[in-house]
Motif scaffolding. Structure first.
Motif, short mmCIF file in Angstrom:
data_model
loop_
_atom_site.label_atom_id
_atom_site.label_comp_id
_atom_site.label_asym_id
_atom_site.label_seq_id
_atom_site.Cartn_x
_atom_site.Cartn_y
_atom_site.Cartn_z
N ILE A 207 0.83 -1.20 0.00
CA ILE A 207 0.00 0.00 0.00
C ILE A 207 0.87 1.25 0.00
O ILE A 207 0.57 2.24 -0.69
CB ILE A 207 -0.94 0.00 1.23
N LEU A 208 1.96 1.23 0.76
CA LEU A 208 2.85 2.38 0.78
C LEU A 208 3.47 2.61 -0.60
O LEU A 208 3.52 3.75 -1.09
CB LEU A 208 3.95 2.18 1.82
N MET A 209 3.94 1.54 -1.25
CA MET A 209 4.55 1.67 -2.57
C MET A 209 3.51 2.12 -3.61
O MET A 209 3.80 2.95 -4.47
CB MET A 209 5.16 0.34 -3.01
N VAL A 210 2.30 1.57 -3.53
CA VAL A 210 1.24 1.96 -4.46
C VAL A 210 0.89 3.43 -4.25
O VAL A 210 0.66 4.18 -5.21
CB VAL A 210 0.00 1.06 -4.29
N ILE A 335 -0.32 8.52 3.18
CA ILE A 335 1.07 8.88 3.49
C ILE A 335 1.94 8.67 2.25
O ILE A 335 2.82 9.48 1.94
CB ILE A 335 1.59 8.06 4.68
N GLY A 336 1.70 7.58 1.52
CA GLY A 336 2.44 7.32 0.30
C GLY A 336 2.22 8.40 -0.74
O GLY A 336 3.15 8.82 -1.44
N THR A 337 0.97 8.89 -0.84
CA THR A 337 0.68 9.94 -1.82
C THR A 337 1.31 11.28 -1.42
O THR A 337 1.43 12.18 -2.26
CB THR A 337 -0.83 10.13 -2.01
N ILE A 338 1.68 11.42 -0.17
CA ILE A 338 2.44 12.60 0.25
C ILE A 338 3.89 12.48 -0.20
O ILE A 338 4.50 13.44 -0.68
CB ILE A 338 2.37 12.76 1.78
N ILE A 339 4.44 11.28 -0.11
CA ILE A 339 5.85 11.06 -0.45
C ILE A 339 6.07 11.11 -1.95
O ILE A 339 7.04 11.71 -2.43
CB ILE A 339 6.31 9.69 0.11
N GLY A 340 5.18 10.49 -2.73
CA GLY A 340 5.37 10.36 -4.17
C GLY A 340 5.62 11.65 -4.92
O GLY A 340 6.64 11.81 -5.61
N THR A 360 7.82 5.74 -10.34
CA THR A 360 6.79 4.70 -10.23
C THR A 360 7.39 3.32 -10.46
O THR A 360 6.99 2.35 -9.80
CB THR A 360 5.65 4.95 -11.24
N ALA A 361 8.35 3.21 -11.39
CA ALA A 361 8.95 1.90 -11.68
C ALA A 361 9.69 1.36 -10.47
O ALA A 361 9.60 0.17 -10.15
CB ALA A 361 9.90 2.01 -12.88
N VAL A 362 10.44 2.22 -9.77
CA VAL A 362 11.17 1.78 -8.57
C VAL A 362 10.18 1.27 -7.53
O VAL A 362 10.39 0.21 -6.91
CB VAL A 362 12.02 2.93 -8.01
N ALA A 363 9.08 2.01 -7.32
CA ALA A 363 8.09 1.59 -6.33
C ALA A 363 7.48 0.24 -6.70
O ALA A 363 7.31 -0.65 -5.85
CB ALA A 363 7.00 2.65 -6.21
N HIS A 364 7.16 0.04 -7.97
CA HIS A 364 6.53 -1.21 -8.39
C HIS A 364 7.52 -2.38 -8.40
O HIS A 364 7.14 -3.52 -8.09
CB HIS A 364 5.89 -1.04 -9.77
#
Length: 434
Positions: A207-210, A335-340, A360-364
């Motif tokens: 969820i954090l990565m997404v 929280i993830g959408t704050i970091i991205g 996005t590629a690194v996160a996925h």
């Protein structure tokens, strides 16, 4: 179905106008900001600021609503959102926009929570699945419809900001004139990070990565399109197609995850999203249609991840923990959408607009690797032993609040309805009695 939906049609109509305004306002700012020459960092901060305000609203808004009542709070939130939309067209200044965006996020959380609690009030255990599906559909249609308005009028004028204000005001009418009973008090979901991680490490990390990937693309996708030479109309089409194909992909992805280990589905979808992102970086397509096709593949995979990660977490939780677990994951997504966007803006400045997809590629890739790693450490729950409830699609967006989770059929049964007086009504009653 008609019997289930008629009592909430006014609320769903208000929701449609609210998300039409959200879709238009959310895309208009980065498109206009790019035309004004704002830096990638500033445009990324627009998303960071909005997500920060939204998460804060999910935590604080219930207390405000309990103090002043649902109707007063809803009217106040909507009024502020409309004022800010109009001010954004008057004060075309990057720093004002960042500050105002946080207030918008906070107020959107408050209005969404009130609408969702009102829908809960009218739902029964038999009808909430239908109401939930229509609510999610209305939000998606609203966002896509609002985005498409950007291509109709020149974004360099103030007309679209005025249309935003009109849509937000229209969203207020159906709920303020509704005769529906006052909703139950809003719930506040606590974010217990250690408990969430112990419940499901893959869902926690996933969820954090997404959130990081979707937050970066959702905020800076329009900036990427503008920097890559797309017209405002093509940018709107690109972002709308991403949402549309993502919604369609949730059904087959959900069915697949009901039959096999959900972690394998998460890993496969993440790998597809990463591959599409890498192709965008390597090929740097100049043809608009080729770019949109690759972005559509990316969106189909990336936007199907959130509900599967939530379903995986709930495989290891009892039914009465659904709202707590899913609500905590929803706030973690925030929280993830704050970091991205915070990371995406500087990366795009240093490496060019296509570098957005490097984030996005690194996160996925990290999600793919971690899901496969955890699949070797913990056995999956057999499909036959999972809860016998369809994997309902959940909006993979920070615009959903913990209140919406009570409508999901996977949640515990709704309690019997008991009317809770609104503070406005209680005050008036008290005066009459005295």
């Amino acid at each position: 179905m008609r019997r289930n939906l008629l009592p909430v049609m006014a609320l769903l109509l208000g929701t449609l106008f609210l998300f039409l305004g959200n879709g238009l306002h959310g895309l208009l700012l980065p498109v206009r900001g790019s035309a004004e020459g704002y830096s990638n960092e500033i445009l990324g901060l627009l998303g960071t600021s909005w997500a920060t305000g939204f998460v804060a609203g999910c935590l604080i808004a219930p207390k405000l609503v309990m103090r002043v009542g649902h109707v007063r709070a809803f009217s106040s939130f909507i009024s502020l959102i409309a004022i800010i939309a109009l001010l954004s067209g008057i004060l075309v200044d990057q720093y004002w926009w960042v500050a105002l965006r946080a207030v918008t996020g906070f107020c959107i959380a408050g209005t969404s929570m009130i609408i969702e609690s009102w829908l809960n009030e009218r739902a029964t255990n038999e009808s909430r699945g239908t109401i939930f599906s229509f609510y999610i559909s209305v939000t998606l249609i609203g966002v896509v419809g609002g985005q498409m308005l950007v291509g109709i009028v020149d974004p360099s004028t103030t007309i679209l900001f005025m249309i935003c204000g009109i849509l937000y005001c229209l969203a207020m009418l159906p709920t303020t004139v509704s005769t529906a009973a006052t909703p139950q008090p809003l719930t506040s979901v606590s974010l217990n990070l250690p408990r969430l991680y112990r419940n499901s490490p893959v869902s926690f990390v996933g969820i954090l990565m997404v959130g990081i990937a979707n937050g970066a693309y959702g905020t800076l996708g329009a900036v990427f399109g503008a920097r890559a030479g797309l017209s405002p109309n093509m940018i709107a089409i690109m972002l709308s197609i991403t949402i549309f194909v993502g919604a369609l992909a949730q059904f087959p992805a959900g069915k697949a995850s009901d039959r096999i280990d959900r972690r394998y589905v998460l890993a496969a979808l993440s790998a597809i999203a990463a591959l599409a992102a890498l192709l965008l970086i390597i090929l740097r397509p100049q043809d608009a249609m080729m770019m949109i096709v690759l972005v559509a593949i990316y969106g189909a995979a990336a936007n199907a991840l959130y509900p599967i990660a939530v379903a995986h977490a709930n495989d290891f939780a009892s039914s009465d923990e659904f709202v707590q677990v899913s609500g905590g994951l929803l706030l973690l997504y925030g929280i993830g959408t704050i970091i991205g966007p915070t990371i995406g803006g500087p990366v795009m400045t240093e490496l060019g607009p296509h570098a957005l997809f490097a984030v996005t590629a690194v996160a996925h890739v990290l999600l793919t690797a971690y899901a496969l790693y955890r699949s070797r450490l913990r056995a999956a729950i057999p499909a036959a032993e999972r809860e016998n409830v369809p994997n309902m699609p959940v909006s993979a967006s920070p615009m959903s609040t913990p209140e919406s989770l009570s409508l999901d059929p996977r949640a515990a049964p709704l309690p019997p309805h008991t009317e809770t007086p609104d503070p406005d009504e209680s005050h008036a009653t008290g005066e009459r009695k005295s």
